[in-house]
Motif scaffolding. Structure first.
Motif, PDB file in Angstrom:
ATOM      1  N   LEU A  40       0.833  -1.201   0.000  1.00 44.38           N
ATOM      2  CA  LEU A  40       0.000   0.000   0.000  1.00 44.38           C
ATOM      3  C   LEU A  40       0.866   1.248   0.000  1.00 44.38           C
ATOM      4  N   GLU A  68       2.335   1.651  -3.396  1.00 46.88           N
ATOM      5  CA  GLU A  68       1.333   2.174  -4.320  1.00 46.88           C
ATOM      6  C   GLU A  68       1.149   3.674  -4.128  1.00 46.88           C
ATOM      7  N   ARG A  69       1.039   4.104  -2.875  1.00 44.92           N
ATOM      8  CA  ARG A  69       0.875   5.525  -2.599  1.00 44.92           C
ATOM      9  C   ARG A  69       2.112   6.308  -3.072  1.00 44.92           C
ATOM     10  N   GLN A 110       1.998   6.594  -6.844  1.00 50.51           N
ATOM     11  CA  GLN A 110       1.021   7.605  -7.251  1.00 50.51           C
ATOM     12  C   GLN A 110       1.596   9.007  -7.079  1.00 50.51           C
ATOM     13  N   LEU A 165      -1.089   2.098 -12.138  1.00 51.16           N
ATOM     14  CA  LEU A 165      -1.230   2.565 -10.759  1.00 51.16           C
ATOM     15  C   LEU A 165      -2.583   2.168 -10.191  1.00 51.16           C
ATOM     16  N   THR A 166      -2.621   2.103  -8.878  1.00 48.88           N
ATOM     17  CA  THR A 166      -3.885   1.850  -8.195  1.00 48.88           C
ATOM     18  C   THR A 166      -4.799   3.060  -8.396  1.00 48.88           C
ATOM     19  N   PRO A 167      -6.061   2.850  -8.701  1.00 45.90           N
ATOM     20  CA  PRO A 167      -6.962   3.989  -8.951  1.00 45.90           C
ATOM     21  C   PRO A 167      -6.998   4.961  -7.773  1.00 45.90           C
ATOM     22  N   HIS A 168      -6.965   6.263  -8.143  1.00 46.49           N
ATOM     23  CA  HIS A 168      -7.036   7.337  -7.149  1.00 46.49           C
ATOM     24  C   HIS A 168      -7.614   8.555  -7.857  1.00 46.49           C
TER      25      HIS A 168
END
Length: 1436
Positions: free
Chosen positions: A848, A851-852, A855, A887-890
């Motif tokens: 996590l 990922e952050r 981003q 990337l993880t959706p944000h």
């Protein structure tokens, strides 16, 4: 999916299956000990050998014959044979049950499912099997029958074939020393034979009488029978009446002596009976011995012994049995045997066992002695010859012939061979043939190997559930256990595993396939059946852990009154006598067992003495057979002691049953002992001493392993215990293996803990079940810390790892806070990730956080790329979009992605459009492209095509301005500028109006240059057109390094006054830089002066090389840069000498032109009338180019030279050049000797052509001639001037010599004196030259001696032609020539290593053989020699 029936068989769970590696498979006992903690929980297990372990089948198939046992499946289960008799008795007996028709009710009470005629089936089985047994027990057969015979009984037929009820006993196949459960078979068989002889088997045809060997265990001692013929045997059955007293033989039933031919005599008591008075009556005379009903009843009252299954009627070979078995299975299932599923066979087997209606009978070849027919495994010195590759199986531990008697097996200390226990038994099975519930003798281990065939299905219960299983079976069949307490040892009773499991007994199953082992553990009940035709082999073995169970088993046998296969006490004493050689673990176990044995024996002996036994006597019980020292009560084999009484010789009892010996007073009894107690204690102490060291070590190990909390030892203590075991050679038992395992676990945990503390990645670790992965999770780390504290030893890393765990938990809390905050920056996220690098643990927060972090970094990258337009390229946008997709959706990421995607779409659209505009053909106008450029100017991205479009528009405008300026100029444009404009215009993808006009003009210029080059340049010339037309800036001939100092000074002096033009590129640049043609012509004029100065220096330097003072051998001339030699040519321009063979082509001939060397002849030198049109056409093109200026200057220079030539001709008194040109040059046949002849008589070269003599030649004429030769245009004046100067030199020299002779005689004398002196000097020089040249000539003569004959004629012709040509006579040739011939006519061609030569002192300077011209060596040294040709030509 169909639901199974309630009564359908449900398979029990599978037992463990082990697949050892080759290393584990090497030691069978070590492997069995290793798997024992797991396998003994299920009672049985299966072992698959490693791939490739395939022992050869060594049994003698042809010799193997056996009689199988008959098995009726519906009579096997304990319910169908155990409770039927009791239920019938409870209902009032057979007659009452038949009368009241209660058979169906009894069947339901016994648990059979209600069905068609179930009562009738049960009645028929009872009537056939149990009712005759009741008649025997009640003695009703001794009286006349009271029940009337039912006529329906006459039609009675047994359910099976009659031959299956006949009992045929085979010859005993077991070894003589067999002492297992079947060792009383001989006596049993004798009893069965007696029963047959007395007609009992024939009673089976009557519904009131049938003897089942399973239900009527009768023992009758077999008496020896003499062989008697059948006729005599039949006669002996009837009473033989003596001639005197015939009334002594009467029937004991009817009391009559009539029908003497029907009287039978009992072979036991000699009583006589009528055959028709017996119940039932006999129709035929029985064969063999016959016993009356009274004798049979007497035998039935004796202690009973179970038989097992009845034997089949025939003897089988292995092949015949296999054919029968396969035929049975394929017929039963109506499909090939290999296609029948094992699950189907299993369910069908248990259905048949529990069904009374269906009577299926099979046969089983069990307990076949391997000693007689050979084992399936190869043995040493056996009949089966083993190949070399299979010799490993002879001594393999898994060979069942070796396993029972290997050192780890306790049975090695049993002296006798025991069939089936220490010697393997063979088993040949067919479909449904079964082995009933049983445990091994003495509760030992067993191992079964299936050599080949179809699978064998096994069921097993663990040893701890043995008593529970016995209790269930006793509960379900109490009568059978009342009659026969050791029923489960007889292998005749089976019970459905589902029934046992329903009563809480743990049952496990497995299918043993070919090539697999099944191992049963101590006191583990097991049963099973065969899926089809197969061949198996089994044997027993005992390990150290069995010994306590072995003694417990003997006590259990004593309670059941069951005999032992071997004496446990005897085996213990046997091992104790070998205490020094015992394994320490075995010694420890023997010591404990012996301690209990001695204590019990001491108590028993004390009790016997207290009871009044006074007599004691030592007995050698080890020398007696086992059946001779069995207790009369419990049948235990006595060894340490026994009680006997004189009233009963051969009878003895153990000390537990002293009251059961006889009725005599105890004082008459004798205590027989094998050892005194004083003998036993030293034996025990010896074993104890052997085991003490091990016990002490084992105690220490146990204490160390069981230590708790602060009492735990360090890992070094564990290692020291292992080292001690290796030093003392303690056995590899469970305790040592546990110690090693704990130590290994502790070491691995210590290593993992240390690596976790060091932050290193651990790839393999042991945690719980030995799980393998890359990193520990936090939960696993927490479990690992607990594991560290739960280890039996203490590790120093445990507290540190606990602290590490606390740090990780703090990290997790901090990470959760950061992840909850959406405004967290990249630096803060990176800092906490840097902290996680110290943790070698799989943290769920790390993905996590990464990922952050990804981003945040992506957003920063987008922002940074957007700030500068030059960095936001299409590739950058695509890369950012690709990165954003991963990337993880944000929300922020998605918003930036949308902007980027929109910008990329617009950019790609305009990029593609501008690209198509730039590639359009014909190019578009500048106005159209400008409109597009204005539209794309506002896109905030770096677009290469758009920028190219903008640049193209800018360059097009600049080009148009330059083109307009070029057209507006008054001066003629330069070719260089024009070419540059065209090239640049062609590179601009915009429509340019003036470009086509300029391209056309360039084409005209190019055509003109090609025409000029065709006119001036020679074929394959390396000179360029400009290089030919311009004055020479690089003047060289031969070797430039040979320039004289004077020439260098002249060149340097001229360079100071003129522009530096050292090479053609400098000239071209200078011409291009000029503004107009006048300045270009001035530059070329300076270049002409430079050319004349450099060439003057070069001519002087080349002339100085050839002065008489120079050594010709050191000179470097010609293009080959070699010394002058032989025929030479001298360039009229540079005055350098060249070898004729190097520069003259085959097409060269005498011409009127001056000869120029390859460096000086630069062009074809066209005539002036061909050059002038070229200049005119160039003027029409209106373009300036260096070649044009050079051509213009060349024409002006040529015209100027013509004028000068005329002026010089008139001033010097030369004949008119134009008129003189009509007179050809003189070729009177005289030699073309030049100045070289008079100044270089010592040299070995000559010139083929004459050159203009430079002596007394004015500078003006010389410069005029030189410049004329430099012109690249051919003029008649140049040729005529050359011939005038050349011919004028000869005339001048002739007149000068004549005047000298006429005017001054003294001068003639002086001249003669000088010539004489010169000749003397010349001869001295010639002699030196000859001495130097002679070795060369000798070497060349050797090479040419093979060619002379062939070439002589041709050379003579050549010499004649040369002599008449008045040109020259060969004297010497170049060094490269391989031919050196004498020019004399009629050359004798002398041969040898030394040939004398003489040189002509005339004008030809040729060499002749002295012998060919008649000159001796002395004459050649003193006098001059002139050849004939020179004499004629010189007028001598």
């Amino acid at each position: 999916m169909t639901q199974p029936r309630p009564d359908e068989f449900k398979p029990p769970p599978e037992c463990p299956v082990f697949e050892p590696s080759w290393e584990e498979f090497a030691d069978p006992f070590a492997f069995i000990n290793k798997i024992r903690p797991i396998a003994e929980k299920t009672g049985i297990c299966k072992v698959r050998p490693p791939p490739g372990w395939q022992p050869p089948f060594a049994c003698n198939v042809d010799r193997l014959h056996f009689t199988p046992r008959i098995q009726r499946l519906n009579e096997l289960e304990v319910r169908s044979s155990g409770s039927c008799r009791g239920n019938v008795a409870d209902e009032g007996g057979f007659d009452i049950v038949c009368r009241d028709r209660r058979w169906t009710a009894i069947a339901l009470k016994m648990g059979f499912a209600p069905g068609k005629a179930v009562g009738s089936h049960l009645r028929s089985h009872y009537e056939r099997i149990l009712y005759p047994y009741n008649l025997f027990q009640s003695g009703a057969n001794l009286l006349k029958p009271t029940l009337p015979l039912d006529t329906s009984d006459k039609e009675y037929k047994p359910h099976d074939l009659a031959e299956r009820q006949q009992f045929v006993q085979p010859a005993e196949s077991c070894c003589n020393s067999a002492r297992r459960a079947k060792r009383m078979r001989a006596e049993v068989d004798a009893l069965v034979e007696q029963i047959k002889s007395s007609g009992v088997p024939h009673y089976a045809h009557h519904k009131y009488f049938f003897l089942s060997e399973k239900e009527i265990p009768i023992l009758v001692k077999q008496e020896p029978i003499e062989p008697v013929s059948e006729a005599d045997e039949n006669k002996s059955r009837y009473k033989k009446k003596p001639s005197l007293d015939v009334d002594l033989y009467i029937c004991l039933v009817c009391g009559s002596g009539s029908d003497e031919d029907r009287l039978l005599l009992c072979d036991g008591c000699d009583d006589s009976y009528h055959t028709f008075c017996l119940i039932p009556p006999l129709n035929d005379i029985p064969k063999g011995d016959w016993r009356c009903p009274k004798c049979l009843a007497q035998e039935c009252s004796k202690p009973q012994e179970a038989f097992g299954f009845e034997q089949a009627y025939r003897d089988y070979s292995l092949r015949a049995f296999g054919e029968m078995a396969d035929s049975f299975k394929s017929d039963y299932f109506n499909m090939p045997v290999h296609m029948v599923p094992t699950e189907l066979v299993e369910k069908e087997f248990w259905r048949l066992v529990s069904t009374i209606e269906e009577d299926v009978t099979v046969e089983y070849g069990a307990d076949i002695a391997s000693k007689e027919f050979g084992s399936g495994f190869p043995i040493r010195n056996g009949r089966f010859k083993v190949s070399e590759k299979d010799e490993m199986y002879l001594k393999c531990g898994w060979n069942l012939n070796n396993m029972a008697m290997m050192d780890p097996s306790v049975l090695t200390h049993v002296t006798a061979d025991i069939c089936g226990m220490t010697l393997p038994w063979l088993y040949v099975g067919m479909c449904f043939s079964s082995f009933c519930w049983h445990i091994e003798d003495h509760w030992s281990y067993s191992i079964n190997y299936l050599h080949w065939g179809e699978p064998k299905t096994w069921y097993g219960a663990p040893g701890f559930a043995a008593e529970q299983l016995e209790a269930v079976m006793k509960k379900l069949a109490p009568e059978l256990f009342q009659i026969q307490p050791d029923l489960l040892h007889q292998l005749v009773t089976i019970m459905n595993p589902n029934t046992l499991m329903s009563h809480g007994v743990p049952i496990y199953r497995t299918n043993q396939c070919a090539g697999e082992f099944v191992i049963t553990f101590p006191r583990a009940y097991h049963s099973g059946f065969n899926q089809g035709f197969n061949f198996a082999e089994a044997v027993n073995f005992c390990t150290v852990d069995w010994m306590a169970l072995g003694r417990q088993c003997v006590d259990h046998y004593r309670l059941l009154h069951r005999y032992c296969v071997f004496s446990h006490d005897e085996m213990i004493c046997q091992m104790a006598s070998k205490a020094n050689s015992l394994d320490v673990v075995l010694a420890s176990a023997v010591q404990k067992d012996m301690k209990d044995m001695i204590r019990e024996e001491q108590d028993l002996r004390d009790n016997v003495r207290k009871m009044g036994v006074k007599h004691c006597e030592q007995a050698e019980y080890n020398l007696l057979q086992d059946d001779e020292r069995q207790c009369a009560k419990c049948r235990t084999t006595c060894y340490l002691s026994a009680i006997t009484c004189p009233c009963s010789p051969g009878r003895l009892v153990c000390l537990h049953h002293i009251q059961d010996l006889c009725s005599c007073p105890l004082t008459n009894y004798t205590l027989n002992y094998r050892f005194t107690l004083d003998d036993l204690y030293p034996m025990m102490n010896a074993v104890k001493q052997r085991a003490e060291n091990y016990d002490e070590w084992a105690s220490h190990v146990t204490e160390t392993l069981e230590a708790k909390l602060d009492k735990k030892k360090s890992l070094s203590v564990f290692r020291s215990l292992i080292n001690k075991s290796e030093l003392k050679m303690f056995p590899d038992n469970d305790l040592l293996r546990q110690l090693r395992l704990v130590t290994q676990d502790a070491e691995k945990c210590s290593s993992v803990a240390q690596q976790l503390l060091n932050g290193k990645r651990q790839t393999r670790y042991r945690c719980g079940g030995g799980k393998t992965q890359s990193q520990l999770t936090v939960e696993e780390l927490r479990s690992f810390v607990r594991q560290l504290y739960n280890l039996p030893c203490s590790l120093p890393q445990a507290p540190k790892l606990k602290e590490l765990l606390n740090c990780i938990e703090d990290f997790q809390q901090h990470s959760e806070k950061l992840l909850a905050d959406e405004t967290t920056g990249t630096a803060e996220i990176q800092s906490i990730l840097d902290v996680s690098f110290d943790f070698d643990v799989e943290l769920p927060e790390l993905p996590l956080l990464r990922e952050r972090l990804a981003q945040a970094r992506w957003l920063e990258g987008v922002q940074q790329a957007s700030t500068q337009r030059s960095t936001l390229t299409l590739e950058t946008m695509r890369r950012l979009i690709d990165q954003g997709v991963g990337l993880t959706p944000h929300p922020s990421v998605e918003k930036a992605m949308a902007r980027l995607q929109e910008l990329l779409t617009v950019s790609e659209h305009w990029e593609d459009k501008t690209s198509s505009l730039l590639k359009a053909r014909p190019p578009l106008s500048i106005e159209t492209l400008s409109e597009t450029a204005e539209k794309v100017a506002g896109i905030p991205a770096y677009l290469p095509n758009c920028l190219m479009l903008k640049d193209s528009i800018s360059r097009a405008r600049e080009w148009l301005q330059e083109a307009e300026a070029l057209q507006d100029e008054d001066s003629i444009p330069l070719f260089y500028n024009l070419s540059d404009m065209v090239i640049r215009g062609q590179d601009i993808p915009v429509q340019l109006g003036p470009l086509k006009q300029l391209e056309s003009l360039m084409a005209e210029v190019q055509a003109w240059k090609e025409s000029a080059a065709k006119t001036f340049l020679m074929k394959n010339s390396h000179f360029t057109l400009l290089e030919v037309l311009c004055p020479r800036c690089e003047v060289e001939a031969g070797s430039p390094k040979r320039k004289s100092k004077k020439a260098k000074d002249i060149t340097q002096h001229s360079k100071k006054k003129m522009v530096k033009l050292d090479c053609l590129s400098d000239v071209e640049k200078a011409l291009s830089d000029t503004k107009d043609s006048a300045s270009a012509l001035a530059t070329l004029g300076e270049l002409r002066l430079q050319e004349m100065g450099v060439l003057s220096s070069l001519r002087a330097a080349n002339e100085s090389k050839l002065l008489p003072t120079a050594d010709c051998m050191d000179l470097k001339v010609c293009v080959c840069q070699n010394p002058p030699m032989g025929a030479m040519l001298q360039c009229e321009l540079c005055r350098d000498a060249f070898h004729s063979v190097c520069v003259r082509a085959s097409s060269d001939s005498r011409s009127a032109q001056a000869w120029l060397c390859p460096h000086c002849r630069r062009s074809e030198k066209p005539s002036l009338d061909k050059v002038l049109p070229l200049l005119a056409s160039l003027q029409r093109i209106q373009v300036r180019l260096p070649e044009g200026d050079a051509l213009h200057y060349l024409v002006e220079r040529t015209v100027s030279w013509q004028q000068r030539a005329r002026q010089v001709s008139s001033s010097c008194g030369l004949p008119d050049l134009e008129e003189s040109f009509a007179t050809p040059p003189s070729t009177d046949g005289k030699s073309y000797l030049s100045i070289l002849k008079t100044t270089h008589d010592q040299m070995v070269f000559y010139t083929e052509q004459r050159c203009i003599p430079l002596q007394d030649l004015s500078v003006e004429l010389e410069e005029l001639m030189v410049e004329g030769l430099l012109l690249q245009v051919s003029l008649p004046e140049i040729t005529q001037l050359y011939h005038v100067l050349l011919n004028g030199l000869k005339t001048h020299h002739t007149n000068e010599r004549t005047s000298l002779q006429d005017d001054d005689p003294s001068d003639c004398d002086k001249l003669k004196q000088c010539n004489s002196q010169g000749k003397t000097e010349k001869k001295a020089k010639r002699r030196l030259e000859r001495e130097a040249v002679e070795p060369e000539r000798r070497d060349k003569a050797k090479k040419l001696q093979n060619k002379r004959q062939k070439m002589n004629k041709d050379k003579n012709l050549e010499r004649k032609a040369a002599s008449t040509s008045s040109s020259h006579s060969d004297f010497s040739q170049s060094d490269d020539s391989e031919e050196e011939m004498c020019p004399a006519e009629g050359c004798q061609q002398p041969e040898g290593d030394e040939v004398d030569w003489v040189q002509c002192d005339g004008s030809c300077n040729q060499w002749f053989h002295q012998v060919c011209v008649g000159v001796t060596a002395e004459l050649a040294e003193k006098e001059d020699y002139v050849c004939d040709n020179c004499t004629i030509s010189d007028g001598r």
